[in-house]
Design a protein around this motif. Sequence first.
Motif, PDB file in Angstrom:
ATOM      1  N   ALA A 230     -74.036  81.272  29.406  1.00 18.52           N
ATOM      2  CA  ALA A 230     -74.152  80.294  28.315  1.00 18.52           C
ATOM      3  C   ALA A 230     -72.813  79.621  28.032  1.00 18.52           C
ATOM      4  CB  ALA A 230     -74.658  80.976  27.047  1.00 18.52           C
ATOM      5  N   LYS A 231     -72.806  78.285  28.137  1.00 17.63           N
ATOM      6  CA  LYS A 231     -71.605  77.514  27.794  1.00 17.63           C
ATOM      7  C   LYS A 231     -71.138  77.835  26.381  1.00 17.63           C
ATOM      8  CE  LYS A 231     -71.951  73.029  26.328  1.00 17.63           C
ATOM      9  NZ  LYS A 231     -71.215  72.834  25.071  1.00 17.63           N
ATOM     10  N   ASN A 232     -72.075  77.790  25.422  1.00 21.96           N
ATOM     11  CA  ASN A 232     -71.668  77.929  24.025  1.00 21.96           C
ATOM     12  C   ASN A 232     -71.315  79.356  23.624  1.00 21.96           C
ATOM     13  OD1 ASN A 232     -71.947  75.223  23.733  1.00 21.96           O
ATOM     14  ND2 ASN A 232     -73.788  75.279  22.441  1.00 21.96           N
ATOM     15  N   ALA A 233     -71.526  80.316  24.533  1.00 19.53           N
ATOM     16  CA  ALA A 233     -70.997  81.665  24.309  1.00 19.53           C
ATOM     17  C   ALA A 233     -69.662  81.811  25.032  1.00 19.53           C
ATOM     18  CB  ALA A 233     -71.988  82.716  24.799  1.00 19.53           C
ATOM     19  N   ALA A 234     -69.581  81.277  26.257  1.00 21.43           N
ATOM     20  CA  ALA A 234     -68.348  81.417  27.049  1.00 21.43           C
ATOM     21  C   ALA A 234     -67.166  80.700  26.384  1.00 21.43           C
ATOM     22  CB  ALA A 234     -68.573  80.879  28.465  1.00 21.43           C
ATOM     23  N   LEU A 235     -67.427  79.569  25.709  1.00 24.08           N
ATOM     24  CA  LEU A 235     -66.312  78.829  25.084  1.00 24.08           C
ATOM     25  C   LEU A 235     -65.626  79.647  23.985  1.00 24.08           C
ATOM     26  CD1 LEU A 235     -67.760  75.192  24.964  1.00 24.08           C
ATOM     27  CD2 LEU A 235     -65.841  75.998  26.366  1.00 24.08           C
ATOM     28  N   PRO A 236     -66.370  80.155  22.981  1.00 28.07           N
ATOM     29  CA  PRO A 236     -65.676  80.978  21.980  1.00 28.07           C
ATOM     30  C   PRO A 236     -65.101  82.268  22.565  1.00 28.07           C
ATOM     31  CG  PRO A 236     -68.059  80.945  21.565  1.00 28.07           C
ATOM     32  CD  PRO A 236     -67.768  79.903  22.607  1.00 28.07           C
ATOM     33  N   ILE A 237     -65.768  82.847  23.558  1.00 28.71           N
ATOM     34  CA  ILE A 237     -65.243  84.082  24.159  1.00 28.71           C
ATOM     35  C   ILE A 237     -63.895  83.806  24.832  1.00 28.71           C
ATOM     36  CG2 ILE A 237     -65.635  85.696  26.084  1.00 28.71           C
ATOM     37  CD1 ILE A 237     -68.601  85.815  25.142  1.00 28.71           C
ATOM     38  N   LEU A 238     -63.800  82.670  25.535  1.00 30.03           N
ATOM     39  CA  LEU A 238     -62.505  82.328  26.150  1.00 30.03           C
ATOM     40  C   LEU A 238     -61.440  82.100  25.078  1.00 30.03           C
ATOM     41  CD1 LEU A 238     -63.510  80.003  29.111  1.00 30.03           C
ATOM     42  CD2 LEU A 238     -62.212  82.138  29.264  1.00 30.03           C
ATOM     43  N   ALA A 239     -61.803  81.376  24.018  1.00 30.67           N
ATOM     44  CA  ALA A 239     -60.833  81.157  22.930  1.00 30.67           C
ATOM     45  C   ALA A 239     -60.404  82.501  22.342  1.00 30.67           C
ATOM     46  CB  ALA A 239     -61.441  80.260  21.854  1.00 30.67           C
ATOM     47  N   ALA A 240     -61.347  83.435  22.260  1.00 32.74           N
ATOM     48  CA  ALA A 240     -61.063  84.745  21.650  1.00 32.74           C
ATOM     49  C   ALA A 240     -60.130  85.595  22.490  1.00 32.74           C
ATOM     50  CB  ALA A 240     -62.373  85.500  21.413  1.00 32.74           C
ATOM     51  N   THR A 241     -59.989  85.270  23.792  1.00 31.83           N
ATOM     52  CA  THR A 241     -59.056  86.066  24.605  1.00 31.83           C
ATOM     53  C   THR A 241     -57.625  85.878  24.108  1.00 31.83           C
ATOM     54  OG1 THR A 241     -58.740  84.341  26.286  1.00 31.83           O
ATOM     55  CG2 THR A 241     -60.513  85.941  26.683  1.00 31.83           C
ATOM     56  N   LEU A 242     -57.359  84.788  23.372  1.00 34.80           N
ATOM     57  CA  LEU A 242     -56.032  84.589  22.768  1.00 34.80           C
ATOM     58  C   LEU A 242     -55.669  85.744  21.831  1.00 34.80           C
ATOM     59  CD1 LEU A 242     -56.243  80.797  21.804  1.00 34.80           C
ATOM     60  CD2 LEU A 242     -54.556  81.780  23.386  1.00 34.80           C
ATOM     61  N   LEU A 243     -56.693  86.409  21.297  1.00 31.56           N
ATOM     62  CA  LEU A 243     -56.468  87.490  20.332  1.00 31.56           C
ATOM     63  C   LEU A 243     -56.043  88.789  21.006  1.00 31.56           C
ATOM     64  CD1 LEU A 243     -59.729  86.934  18.257  1.00 31.56           C
ATOM     65  CD2 LEU A 243     -57.407  86.515  17.411  1.00 31.56           C
ATOM     66  N   ALA A 244     -56.356  88.946  22.295  1.00 32.57           N
ATOM     67  CA  ALA A 244     -56.163  90.237  22.960  1.00 32.57           C
ATOM     68  C   ALA A 244     -54.704  90.440  23.340  1.00 32.57           C
ATOM     69  CB  ALA A 244     -57.053  90.324  24.188  1.00 32.57           C
TER      70      ALA A 244
ATOM     71  N   VAL B 206     -73.550  86.136  18.122  1.00 30.66           N
ATOM     72  CA  VAL B 206     -73.707  87.570  18.380  1.00 30.66           C
ATOM     73  C   VAL B 206     -72.952  87.957  19.657  1.00 30.66           C
ATOM     74  CG1 VAL B 206     -75.380  89.415  18.830  1.00 30.66           C
ATOM     75  CG2 VAL B 206     -75.953  87.550  17.243  1.00 30.66           C
ATOM     76  N   ASP B 207     -73.041  87.102  20.681  1.00 34.74           N
ATOM     77  CA  ASP B 207     -72.352  87.393  21.949  1.00 34.74           C
ATOM     78  C   ASP B 207     -70.836  87.467  21.730  1.00 34.74           C
ATOM     79  OD1 ASP B 207     -73.351  87.992  24.559  1.00 34.74           O
ATOM     80  OD2 ASP B 207     -72.435  86.165  25.352  1.00 34.74           O
ATOM     81  N   LEU B 208     -70.305  86.531  20.951  1.00 35.13           N
ATOM     82  CA  LEU B 208     -68.868  86.563  20.639  1.00 35.13           C
ATOM     83  C   LEU B 208     -68.503  87.856  19.903  1.00 35.13           C
ATOM     84  CD1 LEU B 208     -66.013  85.294  20.299  1.00 35.13           C
ATOM     85  CD2 LEU B 208     -66.867  84.301  18.142  1.00 35.13           C
ATOM     86  N   ALA B 209     -69.310  88.228  18.905  1.00 30.44           N
ATOM     87  CA  ALA B 209     -69.014  89.446  18.132  1.00 30.44           C
ATOM     88  C   ALA B 209     -69.083  90.678  19.032  1.00 30.44           C
ATOM     89  CB  ALA B 209     -69.992  89.574  16.970  1.00 30.44           C
ATOM     90  N   ASN B 210     -70.083  90.731  19.912  1.00 35.75           N
ATOM     91  CA  ASN B 210     -70.181  91.874  20.835  1.00 35.75           C
ATOM     92  C   ASN B 210     -68.964  91.946  21.748  1.00 35.75           C
ATOM     93  OD1 ASN B 210     -72.651  92.587  19.768  1.00 35.75           O
ATOM     94  ND2 ASN B 210     -73.852  91.611  21.389  1.00 35.75           N
ATOM     95  N   PHE B 211     -68.533  90.781  22.234  1.00 35.45           N
ATOM     96  CA  PHE B 211     -67.331  90.737  23.081  1.00 35.45           C
ATOM     97  C   PHE B 211     -66.121  91.288  22.312  1.00 35.45           C
ATOM     98  CE2 PHE B 211     -63.469  88.149  23.961  1.00 35.45           C
ATOM     99  CZ  PHE B 211     -63.143  88.688  25.205  1.00 35.45           C
ATOM    100  N   LEU B 212     -65.913  90.780  21.100  1.00 31.88           N
ATOM    101  CA  LEU B 212     -64.750  91.209  20.313  1.00 31.88           C
ATOM    102  C   LEU B 212     -64.831  92.702  19.998  1.00 31.88           C
ATOM    103  CD1 LEU B 212     -64.469  88.092  17.987  1.00 31.88           C
ATOM    104  CD2 LEU B 212     -62.727  88.872  19.617  1.00 31.88           C
ATOM    105  N   ASN B 213     -66.034  93.203  19.685  1.00 26.95           N
ATOM    106  CA  ASN B 213     -66.175  94.635  19.403  1.00 26.95           C
ATOM    107  C   ASN B 213     -65.860  95.480  20.632  1.00 26.95           C
ATOM    108  OD1 ASN B 213     -66.769  94.254  16.703  1.00 26.95           O
ATOM    109  ND2 ASN B 213     -68.996  94.360  16.977  1.00 26.95           N
TER     110      ASN B 213
END
Length: 420
Positions: free
Chosen positions: A22-36, A195-202
């Motif tokens: 999913a594009k709209n899940a992969a985009l926030p997940i990629l942005a969230a890698t900045l947090l790691a 939900v996908d973003l939250a699962n990734f972050l968790n």
Amino acid sequence: MMDKLIINGGRSLEGEVSISGAKNAALPILAATLLASEQVIIHNVPHLQDITTMMELIGGMGVSFIVDDKMTLEVNPKEVFGHIAPYDLVKTMRASILVLGPLLTKFGKAEVSLPGGCAIGSRPVDLHISGMRALGANINVENGYIYASAPNGLKGAEYTFDIISVTGTENLIMAAVLAQGVTQLNNAAKEPEVVDLANFLNTLGAKIKGAGTDTIIIEGVTDLKSGEYTVMPDRIEAGTFLIAASITSGHIKLKNTYAQSMTAILEKLEASGAGLNISHNDIEINCKQKRPKAVNIITSPYPAFPTDMQAQFMSLNAVAEGTSEIVETIFENRFMHVQELQRMGANIKLHGNTAVCTGVEKLTGAPVMATDLRASAGLVLAGLVADGETIVDRIYHIDRGYERIEEKLAQLGASIRRAN
Ligand code: UD1
């Protein structure tokens, strides 16, 4: 020269096709890698222009990538030095605003260009800004940029969205993950991509509860570790292929889908007369020898019917039996495909945010212009069923969100090719 798609309509689609991440899940997940603080591995990343843009954006801030051949990304955010999202990249993709939350919470500062005008409406970012302010950020908007700072870090707080916003919710989740204390988001978006973003972050050690409901609670942590995650399947790509089968009276099977995220879409297809068979990760649709029946649609936030499927259903209604109404409640200017469909012989009348469509027996091929991502998908679908040749111009819009659409459709028997 800009690429075009040349389609010869009238072939029933048959066979199997695999749905991308999913594009709209992969985009926030990629942005969230900045947090790691450590390396992250992400599987099922779709090969799309918007994903490339996000990689360029965070790559420019010091994130490095190793791409393997099956769209698995190894993302290394250890050496991030930048905190600026420049106009050149942000103007091509609104979702660039998703770096605001991660940069601000991790580095205490961010400069993000305002996305500016968008073909489907004004789409402001005021909620992103007021949400960050609620977490203690200082924000000035000047010279077309959002200048945000939080020298002593963000602080958990309660924030209620006036309007449900998908990327607004995602931005606030990401900001709250490294904030001090607990954040509660009310009237949050319930989309599966949230939900996908939250699962990734968790998976990386965040403490997020309630994603998928309208109240999300995030307990701040000091850092995020390494982890591995698989992006959910794209429900909009899957829905688009199901309509391709429906309007061509075809019979196809989609692999790698997530039907639970598609209930509203599947219900409308069933109402249109499609035979659906869902098993494990597959969705089979059988519309052999059948003309679809027109369906009424009102777009609304999840779990109701998604605005990102509105244009595709407009094409279905254009050739369906009966008269239907489509009401667009999310974006004010999202009917630009209607004029193009009329040029192909569709009988559609617009009254404000309502489109009244009476299905015709046949559309006729014509040169048409893609105006935004989902509108273009609607035009490709119309081309698949129209008599003769349809040329869809400006398909860079489609490439933003559909992976190899012409290859996947050709594999199902459509006559479609790319030219420039
Ligand atoms: C996301 C999706 C997009 C989809 C849309 C609605 C991504 C990358 N994009 O976009 O494909 O069409 O959800 O499902 O996930 N609004 C405000 N102020 C704000 C933010 C939004 O007024 O600060 C308004 C918008 O103008 C719109 C509504 O809220 O009318 C919903 O927009 P929003 O959910 O924010 O859309 P996006 O997150 O940009």
